[in-house]
Scaffold this motif. Structure first.
Motif, PDB file in Angstrom:
ATOM      1  N   THR A 116       0.840  -1.192   0.000  1.00 57.72           N
ATOM      2  CA  THR A 116       0.000   0.000   0.000  1.00 57.72           C
ATOM      3  C   THR A 116       0.883   1.253   0.000  1.00 57.72           C
ATOM      4  OG1 THR A 116      -0.072   0.160   2.411  1.00 57.72           O
ATOM      5  CG2 THR A 116      -1.774  -1.202   1.330  1.00 57.72           C
TER       6      THR A 116
ATOM      7  N   LEU B  68      -5.083   8.348   0.455  1.00 61.58           N
ATOM      8  CA  LEU B  68      -4.602   7.300  -0.448  1.00 61.58           C
ATOM      9  C   LEU B  68      -3.762   6.248   0.263  1.00 61.58           C
ATOM     10  CD1 LEU B  68      -3.365   9.563  -3.414  1.00 61.58           C
ATOM     11  CD2 LEU B  68      -5.648   8.572  -3.085  1.00 61.58           C
TER      12      LEU B  68
ATOM     13  N   ARG C 271      -4.322   2.513  -0.424  1.00 61.18           N
ATOM     14  CA  ARG C 271      -4.420   2.047  -1.811  1.00 61.18           C
ATOM     15  C   ARG C 271      -3.109   1.418  -2.278  1.00 61.18           C
ATOM     16  NH1 ARG C 271      -7.673   6.721  -5.233  1.00 61.18           N
ATOM     17  NH2 ARG C 271      -9.359   7.083  -3.711  1.00 61.18           N
TER      18      ARG C 271
ATOM     19  N   GLN D 165      -3.804   1.465  -8.202  1.00 65.40           N
ATOM     20  CA  GLN D 165      -5.053   2.216  -8.029  1.00 65.40           C
ATOM     21  C   GLN D 165      -4.835   3.730  -8.050  1.00 65.40           C
ATOM     22  OE1 GLN D 165      -5.838   0.161  -4.225  1.00 65.40           O
ATOM     23  NE2 GLN D 165      -7.722  -0.651  -5.148  1.00 65.40           N
TER      24      GLN D 165
END
Length: 362
Positions: free
Chosen positions: A91, A126, A129, A133
Motif C-alpha cells: 500500500t 490514499l 491504496r 489504483q
C-alpha cells in the motif's frame, strides 16, 4: 546545515571522460537545477552526488564533510527517480515507511513521519491504496513522500516529471515548488524542460558535453548569457540567431551587416575586443524583442510561414532571405498576423553578438 560543494569533479568510463572538472557551490536550502541536452552529463553528475556513481577525480562535500567514499545510505540524501519505483504489492503507507522500517526506525516515529509526508503531499486519503489504483501524479507524490520521510539533508530529483502528461507536469511543478518552500531543504533537480528550470530554480547550472557552461539565477542566464550555447538553450521559444559580418569597428561599438539581407546593418555597443572587419559573427535576438517596423535600429523583411495564436500572445514562424528560421512573438490582432510578409525591427540594445567561437561580445 546542508551546503553542497563540488570541486574539480571528474567522471571517466574507461578512457572516456564524461564530466570535466565540474565545480559548484550550493548553499543550504537552495534549489539548484541542472539543465542541458541529452548526454550532457547532468544525470551522471547527480548520481555522483548521490553516490550511485564513483567519482574519478575531485571532491564532493555535503555539510562540509567529504563524501567521495561514503556509501549512498550514509550521505543524508534522498533521491526521486524518473520512474516511480513503487512496490506494487504494498500500500501507499507501506511504500512510504518501508525504508524506515528496514533500518529499524521506531514504529511511533515512522508513523509520525508517514502522516506528516502524507499531509504535506495531500495523499492522506490514499494511504490504503495500492500503486495500481493511483494516477501518475499520485504515484509521483508517493515517490516524493518516500524521500520526505527520510528527512534528508539534500533532495535529489532526476527528471521526476518526464512521465507525466502536460497538465500533471504543471500541477506537480507547483507541488514541488511548494514543497521546497515548506521544507526549506537543499534540492538538486535534473531536467531538460526549460519551464521547470526557469520556474523552480534559485540557481541554474547549464551543462554541455560534460562541462559547466554557466551558473546563475534563471533571469540572469536569460538576460546575460555567457555564450551562444547558453543563449540558445535557456528560454522557450529559443533565441533567434542570424549570420552577420563585421563591417566596422570603433571605440565602444561595432557595425555588422546581416548576411544576404541586402543593406540591413546594425551598430551595437561592444566594449570587448571584437573580431576583425570582414569576420563572421552571429546576431542573437529573442522572439519578444523584435520591435514594430520603424521602431528599432534596423528593419527586416520576413516571409511568414506559420502563425500560432495562443490567446493574448502569438508566435510567428518566419523565414528571411537566406533561409534562416525566425520566431517572432507578437501581441496584436490575429487579423494583422495572418499575412504572408511582415516587417520587423531590431533594437541594438536588445540584441546579442557572438564571435565565431560562440563567445558573447559585450
Amino acid at each position: 546545515m546542508a551546503e553542497l560543494s563540488l570541486k574539480n569533479v571528474v567522471k571517466r568510463f574507461g578512457s572516456f571522460e564524461v564530466i570535466h572538472n565540474a565545480s559548484l557551490e550550493v548553499k543550504d536550502g537552495e534549489f539548484v537545477v541542472f539543465v542541458g541536452p541529452s548526454g550532457c552529463g547532468k544525470s551522471t553528475l547527480l548520481r555522483m552526488v548521490a553516490g550511485l556513481e564513483d567519482i574519478s577525480g575531485g571532491e564532493i562535500r555535503i555539510g562540509g564533510a567529504v563524501m567521495n567514499d561514503v556509501e549512498p545510505a550514509d550521505r543524508g540524501i534522498a533521491m526521486v527517480f524518473q520512474s516511480y519505483a513503487l512496490y506494487p504489492h504494498m500500500t501507499v503507507e507501506q511504500n512510504l515507511g518501508f525504508g524506515l522500517r528496514m533500518t529499524g526506525n521506531p514504529k511511533a516515529d515512522t508513523e509520525k513521519r508517514i502522516r506528516r509526508a502524507a499531509e504535506i503531499l495531500q495523499i492522506t486519503e490514499l494511504l490504503d491504496r495500492l500503486p495500481k489504483q493511483l494516477s501518475g501524479g499520485q504515484r509521483q507524490r508517493v515517490a516524493i513522500g518516500r524521500a520526505i520521510v527520510r528527512e534528508p539533508r539534500v533532495f535529489l530529483f532526476d527528471e521526476p516529471l518526464s512521465n507525466l502528461d502536460a497538465e500533471l507536469r504543471v500541477q506537480m511543478r507547483i507541488e514541488i515548488a511548494r514543497l521546497h518552500k515548506e521544507l526549506g531543504t537543499t534540492m538538486i533537480y535534473v531536467t531538460h524542460d526549460q519551464i521547470e528550470a526557469m520556474t523552480l530554480a534559485d540557481k541554474i547550472v547549464v551543462l554541455r558535453g560534460g562541462n559547466i557552461e554557466q551558473i546563475g539565477a534563471p533571469l540572469d542566464l536569460y538576460d546575460d548569457p555567457a555564450n551562444q550555447f547558453v543563449a540558445g538553450f535557456v528560454g522557450s521559444p529559443k533565441m533567434n540567431f542570424m549570420a552577420a559580418r563585421m563591417i566596422g569597428k570603433s571605440s565602444g561599438s561595432v557595425t555588422i551587416s546581416l548576411v544576404n539581407q541586402g543593406d540591413v546593418q546594425l551598430t551595437l555597443p561592444i566594449a570587448d575586443a571584437a573580431p576583425a572587419v570582414g569576420e563572421m559573427v552571429t546576431l542573437g535576438i529573442r522572439p519578444e524583442h523584435f520591435a514594430e517596423a520603424g521602431q528599432g535600429d534596423a528593419d527586416l523583411a520576413v516571409k511568414v510561414d506559420v502563425a500560432e495564436h495562443l490567446g493574448n500572445t502569438s508566435y510567428i514562424h518566419a523565414n528571411v532571405a537566406n533561409g534562416e528560421q525566425l520566431v517572432i512573438e507578437r501581441e496584436e490582432s490575429r487579423k494583422e498576423l495572418n499575412r504572408d510578409r511582415l516587417i520587423v525591427s531590431i533594437r541594438s540594445s536588445r540584441a546579442y553578438l557572438f564571435d565565431g567561437a560562440g563567445n558573447r561580445l559585450k
